[in-house]
Structure formats: structure tokens, C-alpha cells
Scaffold this active site. Sequence first.
Site, mmCIF file in Angstrom:
data_model
loop_
_atom_site.group_PDB
_atom_site.id
_atom_site.type_symbol
_atom_site.label_atom_id
_atom_site.label_comp_id
_atom_site.label_asym_id
_atom_site.label_seq_id
_atom_site.Cartn_x
_atom_site.Cartn_y
_atom_site.Cartn_z
ATOM 1 N N GLY A 278 -3.785 -1.738 7.050
ATOM 2 C CA GLY A 278 -4.310 -3.064 6.773
ATOM 3 C C GLY A 278 -5.426 -3.011 5.744
ATOM 4 C CE LYS B 19 -0.366 4.002 7.791
ATOM 5 N NZ LYS B 19 -0.596 2.892 6.837
ATOM 6 C CE LYS C 32 -2.549 -0.556 3.625
ATOM 7 N NZ LYS C 32 -2.044 -1.865 4.071
ATOM 8 C CB THR C 33 3.594 2.390 2.191
ATOM 9 O OG1 THR C 33 2.805 2.248 3.383
ATOM 10 C CG2 THR C 33 4.472 3.623 2.329
ATOM 11 C CB VAL C 34 5.627 0.735 -2.465
ATOM 12 C CG1 VAL C 34 6.364 0.923 -3.789
ATOM 13 C CG2 VAL C 34 6.634 0.440 -1.363
ATOM 14 N N GLY D 95 -4.883 3.827 4.376
ATOM 15 C CA GLY D 95 -5.408 3.153 5.549
ATOM 16 C C GLY D 95 -4.356 2.314 6.253
ATOM 17 C CG ASP E 117 3.318 3.146 6.439
ATOM 18 O OD1 ASP E 117 4.450 2.638 6.549
ATOM 19 O OD2 ASP E 117 2.262 2.530 6.676
#
Length: 238
Positions: free
Chosen positions: A112, A37, A15-17, A110, A50
Site C-alpha cells: 500500500g 517484499k 508498484k509490483t510491475v 512496501g 508480488d
Amino acid sequence: MTVLVVTGTGTEIGKTVTTAALAAAALAAGRSVAVLKAAQTGLRPDERGDADEVARLAGAVTARELARYPDPLAPATAARRAALPPVRPHAITEAAAKLAVEHDLVLVEGAGGLLVHFDDEGGNLADAAGQLAAPVVVVAPAGLGTLNATELTARELRRRGLDFAGVVVGGWPDSPDLAARCNLADLPVVAGAPLLGAVPMGAGSYAPADFRARAASWLAPRLGGTWDAAAFTAAHPA
């Protein structure tokens, strides 16, 4: 779009990348970008979160983090164990709306999956996405097991009447196995939404300049990139 919500089918799936790639592509197109975040778990106060990682990879974004909890758990559980206030959906909505006033694009990441609890009343990212009336991108892994989790997430988005923009593969391997190659055709079917990109496995370890130069090639035009789902699928036959 002004606000885009980024969720996933689980944890540690890219998600972060993917958020960083979205930010980098928007910055390259001349847009101002903020990254929000909603809740960071599993890190000490002095560790990079993140949102900081998105800024490192993508460049000049406004990075915001609403809350941080030390235990690597769901935000509601981590907040309760740390005796700290939880992040409620309306706080995510208010923060994103304020950032949208001064930025062309706000990316809300988000923690998870879509329904992970942020508070003890069951508030979650889907609630915030509904309040924002923002499209949602689902990041999914490439390999075996991804179809069930993606379909369940898609069904919940549709049940709530949310704008499901599509699916981004969060970590496309250098040597994809049969399951990953088949999933390129099956993911949009089970999701009922298009494939909108494939981020290479390990892209988070690229030098920032290389990451920024390549980010748009991993994302479909709806997300500000040049990636073509049909051509990518044809290049990886099952």
C-alpha cells in the site's frame, strides 16, 4: 544506489510491475538484483506473491518475502487477525542489508502507501527507509485524484528527511484523458521531485521476454533506463 525503496500513493497502482521494471533494467545492465517484499497480504500460502511476480517478469532475481497474511488488509491488521507476528521496520532493514551484501541492487517493495502500519506500534515503510538511508521511489496512478495523494506522500518524505528520488507513473493508459496528460506537468510540481518513468497500463500481462526488452524504455536514466520526461510530456500535450 544499493537499496531502493518502492512505495506508492495507495494500493493497486502498479508498484509490483514498476518494481519488476526496475529489476529488469538492472539485470539488463549486468547488475545482480534482489527483491524484498516486506509483507504480503491477501494470499494463501500456495499462491504466488508480488516478489514471485517480479521474478516472473524480470528474470533471475533473488525473491524474498518476510511475512504473509491471508486477509487483504494492512499488514498490522492482517497479522493481528491471523494471530501471527508482525513485520517490524527493523526486520525489513536487517533483511535488506543482508541482501545488499551479495547483490548490486536490492528493491524493497512496501504494502500500500508509505505510512501503512506494519505493526501495532505504527511502524511503517518510511521508518525502514530512514533506517536504511535509502532513496524512495513513489509509484502514482496517472489520472484524476493522483495529485493530492502524491503531494501528501512527498510532504511526509521531506518531513522525515528521506531521499525522495522521484515519481513513476504506475499505469500509463493507451488513450490518456485530459487529467492524465495534465498530470505529467503537475506531478513533479506537487511532488517537488522529478518524474522518473511511466509504465504502460497492462505491462504486467506482457510476455516476460517482451517485458524485459522494453522495461528500460519506461524508466529514466537515474533508474537505469532511457525514458525522457520532457519528450514524453511533449508527446502527450494537454
